[in-house]
Design a protein around this motif. Structure first.
Motif, PDB file in Angstrom:
ATOM      1  N   PRO A   1       7.488   2.898  -3.883  1.00 35.95           N
ATOM      2  CA  PRO A   1       8.589   3.788  -4.290  1.00 35.95           C
ATOM      3  C   PRO A   1       8.879   3.780  -5.788  1.00 35.95           C
ATOM      4  O   PRO A   1       9.479   4.709  -6.302  1.00 35.95           O
ATOM      5  N   GLU A   2       8.439   2.731  -6.518  1.00 36.88           N
ATOM      6  CA  GLU A   2       8.655   2.703  -7.965  1.00 36.88           C
ATOM      7  C   GLU A   2       7.465   3.276  -8.729  1.00 36.88           C
ATOM      8  O   GLU A   2       7.449   3.275  -9.948  1.00 36.88           O
ATOM      9  N   GLY A   3       6.444   3.713  -7.997  1.00 39.50           N
ATOM     10  CA  GLY A   3       5.270   4.251  -8.673  1.00 39.50           C
ATOM     11  C   GLY A   3       4.250   3.189  -9.044  1.00 39.50           C
ATOM     12  O   GLY A   3       3.283   3.460  -9.732  1.00 39.50           O
ATOM     13  N   GLN A   4       4.482   1.970  -8.587  1.00 39.02           N
ATOM     14  CA  GLN A   4       3.538   0.882  -8.900  1.00 39.02           C
ATOM     15  C   GLN A   4       2.371   0.911  -7.924  1.00 39.02           C
ATOM     16  O   GLN A   4       2.517   1.294  -6.773  1.00 39.02           O
ATOM     17  N   LYS A   5       1.234   0.483  -8.431  1.00 37.69           N
ATOM     18  CA  LYS A   5       0.064   0.356  -7.586  1.00 37.69           C
ATOM     19  C   LYS A   5       0.358  -0.710  -6.531  1.00 37.69           C
ATOM     20  O   LYS A   5       0.972  -1.724  -6.821  1.00 37.69           O
ATOM     21  N   MET A   6      -0.093  -0.449  -5.309  1.00 41.60           N
ATOM     22  CA  MET A   6       0.179  -1.428  -4.256  1.00 41.60           C
ATOM     23  C   MET A   6      -0.741  -2.629  -4.396  1.00 41.60           C
ATOM     24  O   MET A   6      -1.929  -2.477  -4.631  1.00 41.60           O
ATOM     25  N   SER A   7      -0.161  -3.808  -4.257  1.00 38.09           N
ATOM     26  CA  SER A   7      -1.013  -4.992  -4.223  1.00 38.09           C
ATOM     27  C   SER A   7      -0.300  -6.069  -3.432  1.00 38.09           C
ATOM     28  O   SER A   7       0.920  -6.140  -3.418  1.00 38.09           O
ATOM     29  N   LYS A   8      -1.112  -6.872  -2.768  1.00 34.97           N
ATOM     30  CA  LYS A   8      -0.560  -7.883  -1.903  1.00 34.97           C
ATOM     31  C   LYS A   8       0.295  -8.870  -2.692  1.00 34.97           C
ATOM     32  O   LYS A   8       1.357  -9.290  -2.240  1.00 34.97           O
ATOM     33  N   SER A   9      -0.183  -9.199  -3.907  1.00 33.44           N
ATOM     34  CA  SER A   9       0.554 -10.205  -4.678  1.00 33.44           C
ATOM     35  C   SER A   9       1.905  -9.647  -5.132  1.00 33.44           C
ATOM     36  O   SER A   9       2.849 -10.388  -5.321  1.00 33.44           O
ATOM     37  N   LYS A  10       1.986  -8.328  -5.324  1.00 35.82           N
ATOM     38  CA  LYS A  10       3.271  -7.755  -5.697  1.00 35.82           C
ATOM     39  C   LYS A  10       4.173  -7.577  -4.478  1.00 35.82           C
ATOM     40  O   LYS A  10       5.355  -7.279  -4.602  1.00 35.82           O
ATOM     41  N   GLY A  11       3.569  -7.688  -3.270  1.00 37.68           N
ATOM     42  CA  GLY A  11       4.356  -7.588  -2.052  1.00 37.68           C
ATOM     43  C   GLY A  11       4.905  -6.190  -1.816  1.00 37.68           C
ATOM     44  O   GLY A  11       5.938  -6.020  -1.191  1.00 37.68           O
ATOM     45  N   ASN A  12       4.206  -5.174  -2.325  1.00 38.18           N
ATOM     46  CA  ASN A  12       4.713  -3.811  -2.146  1.00 38.18           C
ATOM     47  C   ASN A  12       3.761  -2.954  -1.308  1.00 38.18           C
ATOM     48  O   ASN A  12       3.788  -1.732  -1.377  1.00 38.18           O
ATOM     49  N   VAL A  13       2.931  -3.618  -0.545  1.00 37.31           N
ATOM     50  CA  VAL A  13       1.944  -2.891   0.253  1.00 37.31           C
ATOM     51  C   VAL A  13       2.589  -2.264   1.481  1.00 37.31           C
ATOM     52  O   VAL A  13       3.438  -2.860   2.126  1.00 37.31           O
ATOM     53  N   LEU A  14       2.199  -1.017   1.762  1.00 35.05           N
ATOM     54  CA  LEU A  14       2.577  -0.384   3.014  1.00 35.05           C
ATOM     55  C   LEU A  14       1.346  -0.370   3.906  1.00 35.05           C
ATOM     56  O   LEU A  14       0.350   0.257   3.573  1.00 35.05           O
TER      57      LEU A  14
END
Length: 795
Positions: A393-406
RNA sequence: GGGUGCUUAGCUCAGUCGGUAGAGCAUCGCCCUUACAAGGCGGGGGUCGGCGGUUCGAACCCGUCAGCACCCA
């Protein structure tokens, strides 16, 4: 520790907090600085690599050090003497302006070393530990013009002066030991905080080291063969043709601007390191004999034949494997049986389109184009469709380490907030980021994620796939498209309910009567089919989705199903047959149109609808995609229905704004109808009555007395709803004022434009004419509304 | 440092050839009308990031500034 060669493309450098060590390097042979000091200060972010220093460099125009160039320093801890050299690469403003040069462990230093003929002094083992005396690694003599091998590293740790205390220590442990020793000898001038770019492996996050090893390369940069034999080098044979096929349009990127990214990379390409020290992959097809001589062929038998080797010469195959992208570059060929000339290869090579994300244009696309074109003389595919990446939702690339993966499955099946938080915060490489991830997750998905199903998810991706743009995933959109799936299901229920086991006009011999609504929806279908084809051709899956959604929901469901009801419920046999036939045929075609974007619902519904539409087949998947039939476009029917919709909208607006219940039957009076209006009313009276819930409709004579009414306008025609004593005078006046204000505003603007000589003489006649017509129309509407306002005010 | 893209309704995004700005979600009002309340019907909401230019006319073309994102070094 990776212990393998990797590609630049697999290294990510991010700015991190580090330190800048200022270290005193004592001057040898009694030399002094201009200030009279017997040392110079070298600034470095990697003190442990000083063990491999081959020189200290200063800028050629740096007056502070000019007199020291050509003199020597004594390398602390090791005791070797190394030269002070001058090189433009040095930034005078950085640190003290003196830079240690470590050619074996830094890319820039390597380049400096090449310019100055410096030794390459390797001080690390493959595990990134400081070498000890038993390691056959160390200095490469300055006569290091390629090719050379690791065996040329002749010096031992001992002869390089590397103190025993460091042997075998990990690079970062060694850093601490070295720092401590320098301190105790008074050689640390100071240590500053410093931000620096740290290169890490993109998969593991481990710090990557520049390190000298023997590897296999593909030549991509030479005009002629590297071994001096006749023939083109890699630049001529591979790189330039790969650029040319995109330049001359044999391969097209969609969107087109990705070709610039492609060109930029290929025009700055370096030789390709294709060997990896992994156990997974294709073994390098190279064999060595006892003397280290290299033989290359497909297998050992072929090696012996090709090189005429005796059967008892012992050969060992290279332990390394290919870079996975080198193996993958022949994917378009290998999957079709190449190098055999199979029928599949003949038919499917080149293929029409390759679909991919931009993140692997370099890794894969460029490599396929390079190598496959090189091998076959023909491009592997004609178009490359580059889609966006899904972002958070913030436009960041998804990555497991960032914990923003859908996880797509969580969108399909849904997930509770607690489960989602748990999923995102377990197994993290950096567990300390968990609270931050949890907070963001709770903010972005306060109610978890609602299940939408595979069809809705697939449709959402299509709807969001605008070209040249990444996708910020929006669960709201997905839920909207889930509702669309339901809509289709329910519409199908209605159609089946009214058509199954009924005469749906399959028998062409029986007469059918098509209503204006039937002809309208069939006409609209033709136009949508044409749009669909256009959107597919342009890879506009977003517009495709939009166009099908709009047609199925807003036209087929909202209008056509309603318009079909009177005929289906109470029409003549021929009318029923005609409308049933249209209901099932248009639905069946819509399902086929939609199937690529919503495979499951469409298949399920199609299985039951298709027989009614006289379609046979086991599956919708094998049915032809609908094609427009321009001869079935019916502009008259479309105009009729547009008029009808406007009529009904007028009545509904009055109901809505005058608070009249939708179910309450109304009496309508019609004023100022022209002959076309009157004809339409007469012809479509039944459908008007049904949809607008009208139980009486009367056309007023010119100048007839008008009772208290609420008014809607349709062109010059007035639709009046008599309110006999019930009219809320204030509400109706407010409603009229709203309409009047809006028209007045527009009219003023438009009249001003028409009054301008610049406009009337500058703009094309057609535009001016359109503007005049618009003004005339608005004037008339305004007049009518004002009359109405006067009469309501007088009540 | 170089490059690319983006900035339009509260949110996520379309906007073709320069000719009066659209969708989904959210929101407000009415309605459980026999396909569908995950619905129907109607409504409200936008100085198109700022400034300047070209043009009869700019969300759209040009310049410039700002912010965001990504790629390359």
């Amino acid at each position: 520790m990776l212990q393998t060669a990797i590609s630049d493309l697999e290294v990510v450098s991010e700015e991190e907090n580090g330190k800048l060590w200022h270290i005193r390097y004592p001057l040898a042979d009694g030399a002094k600085t201009r200030e009279g000091l017997d040392y110079i200060v070298v600034a470095t972010t990697r003190p442990e690599t000083m063990l491999g220093d081959a020189a200290v460099a200063v800028h050629p125009e740096d007056e502070r050090y000019k007199h020291l160039v050509g003199k020597f320093v004594e390398l602390p801890l090791c005791g070797r003497k190394i030269e002070i050299i001058e090189d433009e690469f040095v930034e005078r403003e950085f640190g003290t302006g003196c830079v240690k040069i470590t050619p074996a462990h830094d890319f820039n230093d390597y380049a400096v070393g090449q310019r100055h003929g410096l030794d390459l002094i390797n001080v690390l083992t493959r595990e990134a530990k400081i070498i000890g005396d038993s390691d056959i690694q160390g200095r490469l003599r300055s006569s290091y013009v390629a090719p050379f091998t690791m065996e040329d590293f002749a010096d031992s740790a001992l002869s390089l002066g590397i103190p025993k205390e460091y042997w075998g220590h990990d690079r970062f442990e060694a850093r601490l030991l070295i720092e401590k020793d320098l301190y105790s000898r008074g050689l640390i001038e100071k240590i500053d905080d410093h931000k620096l770019k740290v290169p890490r492996g993109d998969r593991t996050g481990v710090v990557v080291e520049p390190y000298l090893t023997d590897q296999w390369f593909v030549d991509l940069t030479r005009e002629t063969r590297h071994d001096g034999k006749p023939g083109p080098g890699g630049l001529k044979a591979i790189t330039e043709p790969a650029i040319r096929v995109v330049e001359d349009g044999r391969i097209k990127f969609v969107p087109e601007n990705w070709s610039n990214t492609y060109f930029h990379w290929l025009r700055n390409i370096q030789d390709w390191c294709i060997s990896r020290q992994l156990w997974w992959g294709h073994r390098i097809p190279a064999w060595y004999d006892g003397d280290g001589k290299i033989y290359v062929a497909r297998d050992e038998t072929e090696v012996r034949t090709k090189y005429k080797l005796s059967a008892n010469l012992a050969l060992t195959q290279d332990e390394d494997v290919f870079d996975t992208w080198f193996s993958s570059d022949i994917w378009p060929l290998a999957t079709l049986g190449w190098p055999q000339a199979t029928p599949e290869l003949k038919k499917f090579y080149p293929s029409s389109v390759l679909v991919t994300g931009f993140d692997i244009i370099f890794f894969w696309i460029a490599r396929m184009v390079m190598m496959d074109t090189y091998f076959t003389g023909e491009v592997p595919f004609r178009e490359v469709y580059v889609h966006g990446l899904i972002r958070d939702p913030e436009g960041q690339k998804m990555s497991k380490s960032k914990g923003n993966v859908l996880d797509p499955l969580d969108l399909v099946d849904g997930i509770s907030l607690e489960d989602l938080v748990k999923k995102r915060t377990t197994g993290l490489i950096k567990p300390e980021t968990a609270p931050k991830i949890e907070k963001a997750t709770r903010r972005d998905y306060p109610n978890g994620i609602a299940p939408v199903g595979v069809d809705a998810l697939r449709f959402t991706f299509a709807a969001l796939a605008s070209p040249g743009r990444d996708i910020r995933f929006d669960t709201g959109r997905a839920e909207g498209y889930r509702n669309f799936c339901n809509k289709i299901w329910n519409a199908a229920r209605f159609v089946l309910m009214n058509c199954e086991d009924q005469d749906c006009g399959a028998d062409a011999a029986l007469p059918v009567e098509l209503s204006v609504a039937d002809r309208w929806i069939v006409s609209r279908l033709q136009k949508v089919e044409a749009e669909t084809a256009e959107h597919f051709r342009n890879y506009r899956f977003d517009l495709l989705a939009q166009s099908l959604y709009q047609f199925i929901w807003n036209e087929y469901c909202d209008w056509y199903l309603e318009l079909a009801k009177p005929a289906v419920l109470g029409g003549s046999d021929t009318a029923k047959r005609g409308t049933r036939r249209t209901l099932v045929r248009v639905l069946e075609a819509s399902l086929r149109l939609l199937h690529p974007l919503m495979p499951f619902v469409t298949e399920e519904v199609w299985q039951r609808v298709a027989p009614l539409a006289a379609k046979r087949g086991d599956t919708i998947m094998l049915q032809p995609y609908p094609v427009t039939q321009p001869e079935r476009i019916d502009e008259a029917a479309e105009a009729d229905v547009e008029w009808l919709k406007a009529f009904i909208l007028g009545v509904r607006q009055i109901r809505g704004e005058m608070d009249i219940s939708p179910g309450k039957p109304l009496q309508l009076l019609i004023q100022d109808a022209n002959t076309v209006d009157a004809e339409r009313i007469a012809r479509m009276r039944g459908i008007i009555d049904f949809i607008a819930r009208i139980d009486a409709l009367q056309l007023l004579e010119q100048g007839a007395a008008v009772p208290q009414s609420a008014t809607a306008l349709l062109g010059a025609m007035k639709i009046l709803v008599p309110m006999a004593g019930l009219i809320d005078k204030g509400a109706e006046l407010a409603r009229l004022d709203k309409l009047i204000n809006k028209i007045e505003g527009d009219l003023a603007k438009n009249e001003a434009r028409l009054a301008s000589e610049k406009f009337t003489s500058g703009a094309p006649a057609a535009v001016v004419e359109k503007e005049r017509a618009r003004v005339a129309q608005q004037k008339q509407e305004l007049e009518t509304l004002q009359q109405q306002k006067t009469s309501v005010s007088a009540l």
